[in-house]
Design a protein around this motif. Structure first.
Motif, PDB file in Angstrom:
ATOM      1  N   LEU A  73       0.877  -1.186   0.000  1.00  0.00           N
ATOM      2  CA  LEU A  73       0.000   0.000   0.000  1.00  0.00           C
ATOM      3  C   LEU A  73       0.906   1.226   0.000  1.00  0.00           C
ATOM      4  CD1 LEU A  73      -2.741   1.521   0.488  1.00  0.00           C
ATOM      5  CD2 LEU A  73      -2.392   1.090   2.939  1.00  0.00           C
ATOM      6  N   ILE A  74       0.764   2.082  -1.024  1.00  0.00           N
ATOM      7  CA  ILE A  74       1.638   3.264  -1.138  1.00  0.00           C
ATOM      8  C   ILE A  74       0.828   4.528  -0.870  1.00  0.00           C
ATOM      9  CG2 ILE A  74       3.154   4.585  -2.695  1.00  0.00           C
ATOM     10  CD1 ILE A  74       3.594   2.017  -4.294  1.00  0.00           C
ATOM     11  N   ASN A  75       1.327   5.388  -0.011  1.00  0.00           N
ATOM     12  CA  ASN A  75       0.652   6.665   0.255  1.00  0.00           C
ATOM     13  C   ASN A  75       1.695   7.754   0.504  1.00  0.00           C
ATOM     14  OD1 ASN A  75      -2.134   7.801   0.725  1.00  0.00           O
ATOM     15  ND2 ASN A  75      -1.142   8.491   2.599  1.00  0.00           N
ATOM     16  N   LYS A  76       1.297   8.983   0.146  1.00  0.00           N
ATOM     17  CA  LYS A  76       2.161  10.158   0.296  1.00  0.00           C
ATOM     18  C   LYS A  76       2.697  10.334   1.706  1.00  0.00           C
ATOM     19  CE  LYS A  76       0.797  13.823  -2.658  1.00  0.00           C
ATOM     20  NZ  LYS A  76      -0.072  14.950  -2.916  1.00  0.00           N
ATOM     21  N   HIS A  77       1.826  10.105   2.682  1.00  0.00           N
ATOM     22  CA  HIS A  77       2.205  10.299   4.094  1.00  0.00           C
ATOM     23  C   HIS A  77       2.001   8.992   4.845  1.00  0.00           C
ATOM     24  CE1 HIS A  77       1.968  14.471   2.977  1.00  0.00           C
ATOM     25  NE2 HIS A  77       0.730  14.283   2.580  1.00  0.00           N
ATOM     26  N   ASP A  78       2.569   8.906   6.052  1.00  0.00           N
ATOM     27  CA  ASP A  78       2.342   7.662   6.799  1.00  0.00           C
ATOM     28  C   ASP A  78       1.070   7.744   7.637  1.00  0.00           C
ATOM     29  OD1 ASP A  78       3.119   9.287   8.832  1.00  0.00           O
ATOM     30  OD2 ASP A  78       4.809   8.062   9.508  1.00  0.00           O
ATOM     31  N   TYR A  79       0.279   8.783   7.421  1.00  0.00           N
ATOM     32  CA  TYR A  79      -1.008   8.877   8.121  1.00  0.00           C
ATOM     33  C   TYR A  79      -2.149   8.928   7.108  1.00  0.00           C
ATOM     34  CZ  TYR A  79      -0.380  13.814   6.933  1.00  0.00           C
ATOM     35  OH  TYR A  79      -0.171  14.975   6.234  1.00  0.00           O
ATOM     36  N   HIS A  80      -3.277   8.379   7.530  1.00  0.00           N
ATOM     37  CA  HIS A  80      -4.523   8.506   6.762  1.00  0.00           C
ATOM     38  C   HIS A  80      -5.266   9.680   7.367  1.00  0.00           C
ATOM     39  CE1 HIS A  80      -8.570   7.409   5.262  1.00  0.00           C
ATOM     40  NE2 HIS A  80      -8.980   7.559   6.504  1.00  0.00           N
ATOM     41  N   TYR A  81      -5.764  10.601   6.538  1.00  0.00           N
ATOM     42  CA  TYR A  81      -6.599  11.651   7.115  1.00  0.00           C
ATOM     43  C   TYR A  81      -8.056  11.341   6.831  1.00  0.00           C
ATOM     44  CZ  TYR A  81      -5.676  13.464   2.405  1.00  0.00           C
ATOM     45  OH  TYR A  81      -5.500  13.591   1.046  1.00  0.00           O
ATOM     46  N   ILE A  82      -8.882  11.608   7.842  1.00  0.00           N
ATOM     47  CA  ILE A  82     -10.309  11.327   7.702  1.00  0.00           C
ATOM     48  C   ILE A  82     -10.891  12.500   6.918  1.00  0.00           C
ATOM     49  CG2 ILE A  82     -12.465  10.908   8.969  1.00  0.00           C
ATOM     50  CD1 ILE A  82     -10.656   9.816  11.252  1.00  0.00           C
ATOM     51  N   SER A  83     -10.965  12.338   5.602  1.00  0.00           N
ATOM     52  CA  SER A  83     -11.274  13.496   4.750  1.00  0.00           C
ATOM     53  C   SER A  83     -12.674  14.047   4.996  1.00  0.00           C
ATOM     54  CB  SER A  83     -11.064  13.166   3.277  1.00  0.00           C
ATOM     55  OG  SER A  83     -11.611  11.930   2.981  1.00  0.00           O
ATOM     56  N   THR A  84     -13.587  13.204   5.508  1.00  0.00           N
ATOM     57  CA  THR A  84     -14.941  13.708   5.777  1.00  0.00           C
ATOM     58  C   THR A  84     -14.962  14.681   6.960  1.00  0.00           C
ATOM     59  OG1 THR A  84     -15.324  11.777   7.148  1.00  0.00           O
ATOM     60  CG2 THR A  84     -16.102  11.640   4.882  1.00  0.00           C
ATOM     61  N   GLN A  85     -13.817  14.821   7.643  1.00  0.00           N
ATOM     62  CA  GLN A  85     -13.784  15.751   8.784  1.00  0.00           C
ATOM     63  C   GLN A  85     -12.725  16.840   8.610  1.00  0.00           C
ATOM     64  OE1 GLN A  85     -14.007  14.047  12.689  1.00  0.00           O
ATOM     65  NE2 GLN A  85     -15.074  12.256  11.954  1.00  0.00           N
ATOM     66  N   LEU A  86     -12.247  17.005   7.392  1.00  0.00           N
ATOM     67  CA  LEU A  86     -11.167  17.975   7.167  1.00  0.00           C
ATOM     68  C   LEU A  86     -11.588  19.402   7.507  1.00  0.00           C
ATOM     69  CD1 LEU A  86      -9.486  16.739   3.853  1.00  0.00           C
ATOM     70  CD2 LEU A  86      -8.487  16.779   6.152  1.00  0.00           C
TER      71      LEU A  86
END
Ligand SMILES: Cc1cc2nc3c(=O)[nH]c(=O)nc-3n(C[C@H](O)[C@H](O)[C@H](O)COP(=O)(O)OP(=O)(O)OC[C@H]3O[C@@H](n4cnc5c(N)ncnc54)[C@H](O)[C@@H]3O)c2cc1C
Length: 409
Positions: free
Chosen positions: A35-48
């Motif tokens: 699994l590749i992602n820009k950052h090592d965290y997932h952001y909960i986009s529905t709460q940005l």
């Protein structure tokens, strides 16, 4: 024979839930999954929007990705995808590293559409990622601090472009945030302005009239200046030009005028429509057997020819089918066609109110706000089970539901 390689691009709702599905479905050693992602965290986009207004701590919005991968069947790699060679089956990262795959899943999410309006790209703030929304909050703090020095009213004029779902959620959080910020900087709330600019005639276009009336009334009651039927023509660092001839002095335009697929998708040699990758009923990129795409990056056409909207609800449901379909592909089994089941839509207006429809039932006010929290908790449940729901609920010291109830008194 070599172990097949599955590579997932993006750890948003789509990528993470596909990973969890693979963890559940794959036998040990059946495939190597990265699994590749820009950052090592997932952001909960529905709460940005909460990060933007500073109404939720960072720990509530971001989750450490490796902590969400529990079985060792999916390896996490931090990296920014730059391109994909679909013939050679190679993913190129910005770092120069190249990752081979046999099966690929693209879940690179959304970008913000600014429709080429002059100055918006350069000067407006976007609700796009954790970093972009954190920048909104930091900018607001700087404006409050600077106002103490120069008393320039443009510093405390906060404009949100768009009164659609995201715009209203952003405005709702600004309503919550303003009294606290004013107390912090010892500035009267009356010095601040929250303005919502919308090109359509109403807020929440597409919602039913009752929801529209409730929302418009709630915003006005809380001092928001609603400018409907108003278009933004230009935006500079210190002002917003409107089509009614007004030049609004403001140093903060938060843009929520619309989303499109990640702009990187246009670099890939894939079928693209309206900035999104066209996929078939099995969630594969049109014309490809080994490349899947879901969520905001994907364009899935319903039977009536209209596309599914870019929502977390769609991304999650697609991921629940995409994971098993990836496994079925590598096992040479029959794939399942994706069917979307709409469960409802609830837009929050801060912590104490929301509007929407759940399972066909129209809801508004505090009950809807509580319902919204149940929906958010469900997303967490799908991502990390009951443990994650409990952890996140108590992370801010006070559970969200308790907050909502205490405001009733
Ligand atoms: C403020 C706000 C409120 C919302 N509220 C709701 C709601 O209430 N209900 C609902 O259903 N939907 C809601 N949505 C929409 C929902 O958040 C999206 O539809 C959903 O996040 C899409 O999931 P995704 O997995 O496709 O993409 P994303 O969640 O955007 O994830 C994409 C991932 O890819 C990563 N990425 C991007 N580019 C690269 C790259 N080049 N290399 C490596 N990694 C990369 C990103 O860092 C990110 O982790 C809301 C959106 C916003 C902004």
């Amino acid at each position: 024979m070599q172990t097949p390689k599955i590579v997932i691009l993006g750890a948003g709702y789509g990528g993470l839930i596909t990973s969890r599905q693979l963890e559940k479905t794959l036998k040990n050693g059946e495939a190597e999954v990265t699994l590749i992602n820009k950052h090592d965290y997932h952001y909960i986009s529905t709460q940005l929007h909460k990060t933007g207004a500073g109404t939720a701590p960072d720990e509530k919005i971001t989750l450490h990705i490796p902590d969400l991968l529990k079985t060792g069947k999916v390896q996490f790699k931090r990296g920014t995808v730059q391109n994909v060679n679909f013939t050679a089956k190679k993913v190129q990262l910005e770092s120069g590293e190249v990752i081979d795959y046999d099966y690929l899943m693209i879940g690179l999410g959304f970008d913000v559409s600014t429709f080429g309006i002059p100055g918006v790209e350069e000067n407006a703030f976007k609700i796009k990622s954790f970093r972009s929304t954190k920048a909104i909050h930091n900018h607001m703090l700087r404006q409050f601090a600077a106002f103490k020095e120069d008393q320039d009213p443009s510093r405390l004029t906060f404009a949100v472009a768009g009164a659609g779902f995201t715009g209203i959620e952003m405005i709702g959080e600004l309503i919550e945030a303003m009294p606290k910020l004013c107390r912090k900087y010892d500035i009267p709330v009356s010095e601040t302005r929250i303005i919502n600019i919308e090109a359509y005639e109403t807020v929440l276009p597409g919602f039913d009239q009752k929801a529209i009336d409730f929302t418009a009334g709630y915003l006005r009651k809380n001092g928001v200046e609603l400018m409907t039927s108003t278009k933004i023509l230009e935006c500079s660092p210190t002002s917003i030009t409107l089509d009614n001839g007004e030049e609004l002095p403001s140093r903060t335009l938060i843009w929520s005028g619309g989303v499109r697929g990640n702009t990187l998708l246009e670099e890939l040699a894939l079928p693209i429509s309206k900035g999104r990758i066209v996929i078939d009923k099995f969630l594969r990129v049109k014309g490809m057997d080994n490349v899947f795409c879901i969520g905001d990056a994907a364009l899935f056409l319903k039977n009536d020819g209209t596309p599914l909207p870019p929502t977390a609800q769609v991304a999650i449901q697609q991921a629940e089918v995409c994971g098993p379909n990836l496994v079925a592909t590598l096992r040479g089994q029959q794939l399942k066609a994706f069917e979307y089941h709409h469960k409802g839509t609830v837009a929050s207006i801060g912590n104490k109110a929301a509007v929407g429809k759940v399972f066909g039932l129209k809801i508004s006010g505090l009950f809807a706000a509580l319902m919204k929290q149940v929906i958010e908790a469900r997303y967490l449940f799908v991502l990390g089970g009951p443990g994650l729901v409990i952890k996140q609920l108590f992370r801010a010291g006070k559970p969200q539901s308790e907050l909502a109830v205490s405001k009733q008194k």
